[in-house]
Design an enzyme around this catalytic site. Sequence first.
Site, PDB file in Angstrom:
ATOM      1  N   GLU A   1     -23.703 -44.210 -22.147  1.00  0.00           N
ATOM      2  CA  GLU A   1     -23.296 -43.331 -23.239  1.00  0.00           C
ATOM      3  C   GLU A   1     -23.122 -41.911 -22.690  1.00  0.00           C
ATOM      4  O   GLU A   1     -23.977 -41.456 -21.935  1.00  0.00           O
ATOM      5  CB  GLU A   1     -24.333 -43.314 -24.366  1.00  0.00           C
TER       6      GLU A   1
ATOM      7  N   GLY B   1     -33.441 -37.878 -23.345  1.00  0.00           N
ATOM      8  CA  GLY B   1     -34.742 -38.455 -23.674  1.00  0.00           C
ATOM      9  C   GLY B   1     -34.816 -39.944 -23.396  1.00  0.00           C
ATOM     10  O   GLY B   1     -35.710 -40.412 -22.691  1.00  0.00           O
ATOM     11  N   ALA B   2     -33.869 -40.694 -23.940  1.00  0.00           N
ATOM     12  CA  ALA B   2     -33.880 -42.145 -23.779  1.00  0.00           C
ATOM     13  C   ALA B   2     -32.558 -42.707 -24.277  1.00  0.00           C
ATOM     14  O   ALA B   2     -31.768 -41.991 -24.893  1.00  0.00           O
ATOM     15  CB  ALA B   2     -35.026 -42.759 -24.570  1.00  0.00           C
ATOM     16  N   MET B   3     -32.348 -43.995 -24.007  1.00  0.00           N
ATOM     17  CA  MET B   3     -31.054 -44.608 -24.337  1.00  0.00           C
ATOM     18  C   MET B   3     -31.251 -46.018 -24.875  1.00  0.00           C
ATOM     19  O   MET B   3     -31.977 -46.823 -24.291  1.00  0.00           O
ATOM     20  CB  MET B   3     -30.184 -44.613 -23.069  1.00  0.00           C
TER      21      MET B   3
ATOM     22  N   GLU C   1     -35.276 -45.201 -30.371  1.00  0.00           N
ATOM     23  CA  GLU C   1     -34.411 -46.124 -29.611  1.00  0.00           C
ATOM     24  C   GLU C   1     -34.463 -47.526 -30.207  1.00  0.00           C
ATOM     25  O   GLU C   1     -33.446 -48.213 -30.297  1.00  0.00           O
ATOM     26  CB  GLU C   1     -34.802 -46.147 -28.129  1.00  0.00           C
TER      27      GLU C   1
HETATM   28  N1  TRP Z   1     -28.062 -42.215 -27.620  1.00  0.00           N
HETATM   29  C1  TRP Z   1     -29.195 -41.590 -27.010  1.00  0.00           C
HETATM   30  C2  TRP Z   1     -30.216 -41.361 -28.109  1.00  0.00           C
HETATM   31  O1  TRP Z   1     -30.045 -40.608 -28.989  1.00  0.00           O
HETATM   32  C3  TRP Z   1     -28.955 -40.290 -26.363  1.00  0.00           C
HETATM   33  C4  TRP Z   1     -27.951 -40.175 -25.280  1.00  0.00           C
HETATM   34  C5  TRP Z   1     -26.664 -39.876 -25.406  1.00  0.00           C
HETATM   35  C6  TRP Z   1     -28.201 -40.139 -23.905  1.00  0.00           C
HETATM   36  N2  TRP Z   1     -26.087 -39.670 -24.197  1.00  0.00           N
HETATM   37  C7  TRP Z   1     -27.014 -39.810 -23.264  1.00  0.00           C
HETATM   38  C8  TRP Z   1     -29.332 -40.347 -23.173  1.00  0.00           C
HETATM   39  C9  TRP Z   1     -26.930 -39.637 -21.892  1.00  0.00           C
HETATM   40  C10 TRP Z   1     -29.247 -40.185 -21.801  1.00  0.00           C
HETATM   41  C11 TRP Z   1     -28.078 -39.831 -21.164  1.00  0.00           C
HETATM   42  O2  TRP Z   1     -31.191 -41.972 -28.173  1.00  0.00           O
HETATM   43 ZN    ZN Z   2     -30.249 -41.640 -30.748  1.00  0.00          ZN
END
Ligand code: TRP
Ligand code: ZN
Length: 902
Positions: A125, A265-267, A302
């Site tokens: 993402e 933070g996380a994915m 997440e």
């Molecule tokens: N979708 C992730 C969240 O909100 C966040 C996210 C978007 C992300 N782009 C990213 C995390 C790139 C790490 C690197 O939880």
């Molecule tokens: Zn998110």
Amino acid sequence: MSNSTTPAVIRRADYTPPAFLIDTVALEFNLVPERTVVRNTMRLRRNPDAAPTATLELMGEQMEFISATLDGRPHADVHVNENGLSVSNIPDAFELTIESACKPAENTTLSGLYVSGGNFFTQCEAEGFRRITYFLDRPDVMATYTVTLRADKTAYPVLLSNGNLIEEGDLGDGRHFARWEDPFKKPSYLFALVAGKLVKLEQRMKTGSGKEKLLQVWVEPHDLDKTQHAMDSLVHSIEWDERRFGLELDLDRFMIVAVSDFNMGAMENKGLNIFNTKYVLANPETATDVDFSNIEAVVGHEYFHNWTGNRVTCRDWFQLSLKEGLTVFRDQEFSADMAAGLEPGAASDAARATKRIDDVRVLRQMQFAEDAGPMAHPVRPESYVEINNFYTMTVYEKGSEVVRMYQTLLGRDGFRRGMDLYFQRHDGQAVTCDDFRHAMADANGRDLAQFERWYSQAGTPRITVRARYDAATKRYVLTLTQGYAEASEAARATQKGPLLIPFSLGLIGKNGADLPLKLDGEKEPQGTTRVLEFTEQEQTFTFTDVAEEPLPSLLRNFSAPVVVDYDYTNEQLAFLLAHDSDPFNRWEAGQRLATRELLALADRASKGEELTLDDQVVSAFAQVLDNTTLTPAFQELALMLPSEGYLAEQMAVSDPAAVHAARVFVSRRLATGLHDRWLAVYEANRTPGEYRATPDDAGKRGLKNLALAYLSQLDDPTRAIELASAQYDAANNMTDRSAALSALLTAGASGSVDTTVADAALSDFYQRFESEPLVIDKWFALQATQRGGPKRNVLEIVRKLMQHPAFTLKNPNRARSLIFSFCGANPAQFHAADGSGYAFWAEQVVALDAMNPQVAARLARTLEQWRRYTPALREQAHAALEEVASKVKSRDVREIVEKALG
Ligand code: TRP
Ligand code: ZN
């Protein structure tokens, strides 16, 4: 923005459906750090809903194209271009196999496939998948994936990807393989793989339908002792989503993996969440209470994406808040429920309120500022240059407030009906914010057309309240007017008309109790807190049978993300702080009182005038300290002064030095004036015995450490230094140890004090935690955010720390701990009159841009409010921005600095 290198703008209005769809993807990886070869076999067909085109345009970046076959035969009509591949001479449905290679070991952007600590990770993402293989890398192309990983068995014993493990085995010659299959259709941004030397904590769990699930938390071997809290948080998240929303885990296996090099933070990758170690690893010795609750929130966030984001995803990136705003709302509700425990009652109401206050503080400090600056955009933006720059406070936090307003308007049950209909209609689809709003409206038989403006208008709404009480008729008339707070031109251009605002309020009598509320035309009073639907530019609400002139408690529980103007006297604010039945507004009254005084003092400070503090403020604080019916967590929040950043933002012309002087002055007055009480509170809130991360104990530690922080600011901090030293030495947890260290640093800043105690503690802290990177991050951050003083030039300290062997710009957590902490969380030092902070900022933005544009762009944003500052600062900031603009290459940073320079 007339620069010829200005990158292209992507507009929401230009959306068109993809010309082709991809039904299945089979990926085969030969994982080698220097050069990984990827073989990608896709089944494609023309999209019946799109205009026919002659060529298939696949996106690709930073890859070496090797070969292509179409339906099993070599295909010559394939051309590499600057955006990827063009494939022409194609039938309506076909199989396309593409071989390409990438270089994970050289990938410092942490987007796509990269190496961290010798292991492989991916981050896709928003647009990282196109750095792994050529693809229709957009969220409205959803496919099922089969993934085969091949790698050296000794270096990469663990091979993970999305979904279920269907096969694994030996390949001979020291290599092995694993094959994973994800049964659910997903967009490419949710793809993930992990390979390396990792160990797991695992647990089995039965979900609502009686199915058994396998839960795993994967980390490097030395971190296994810090995984239990993340696992517990995952179990709680799974249980909560079933209870609150009837949503069950859909996969047999759910994995969390921790990585120390990570941009955010996380994915939420399907079935394989990848986390920054900061949001996974915790034990009492290394993590603070705040870390523990952040981990719970991010694990929840997440996990909740599995339904809000993954099962139902976004049609395009302009709809980002569809998944992020909704999922932040869900994680906020989860944390509130967890803090409150299961039993209802006063204590749990207070616990929910402290969570709400924390969230609102972040929103007001960060999102309101964003809305007033050059990056202002609606919750659903209209355009962007680099989508990574739009993972913002507005999309996340204001987006969450927008979702919360549906619940406030429709009630919890109505909101749940809307959610149910949303999933019934859209499971497996890529949809828009309008689809969500329609589900909420249709499930409740309501017209929410006007509510659309919350998605399309940028800027912070401002509500002015006027009140009139007529003693003869016992009528109380409230007139509300809505408009917008001061905003950038870009934001003003989006503002078209009044919003539908849920405006919650109560009326308080002389004895401090709520009065029953009866609106004109009603037969009976209905409760003591009402949500008014405020829809017009100006609207009048009349309450009848109001026995006495009330004091209004406005926007209870912060029912909308707005600013409310009402002329309270200091006496009235002190009264609300003592009596309001709405805990949020009780806190809010204290903040208003403190903010008003602090701003007046900042004004005096900027003119070089003498500072004095209204005794009302000291006595209001004393009252909070003496009130034993309040929870310690609430007391802590009520006794905390608004941040320097927030205060500077409230000034017509921001003067960080004056704000700092005012805030230090008030802190010292409160420290001196309430000296005995702080000591008493310190003693009363010790938490002896084994560490427990419960809301109760965390609340006590928070209040105790706030008392210590005040005491450390006394002219003679001898007693504070004694207490802090003893606390530092005896601590059995990181909350107490880091708070003690911070107090020692503050006490040492006063100039008259010998700093050897603070220096000794700093070096002890480093030695104790040398092998714990997340704790060393705290060590850097504490030093970067310290107050400084005659013997401590903070920028000099920061520059020296950059030479420390433990420092590296390449690791985002480390860069954030030192550089972002200084530029973003130490305003008085960063905005030094000589411009030294800005020059440092420029150097670091340029250096980071060369290795990690996403992180560089975040740092660049710490100067975007530059036009708000005093003329002398503005001039220095302008020079620094021009300097950066002339040197940086990435789309990411260019967008930020060009918008800032306007
Ligand atoms: N979708 C992730 C969240 O909100 C966040 C996210 C978007 C992300 N782009 C990213 C995390 C790139 C790490 C690197 O939880
Ligand atoms: Zn998110």
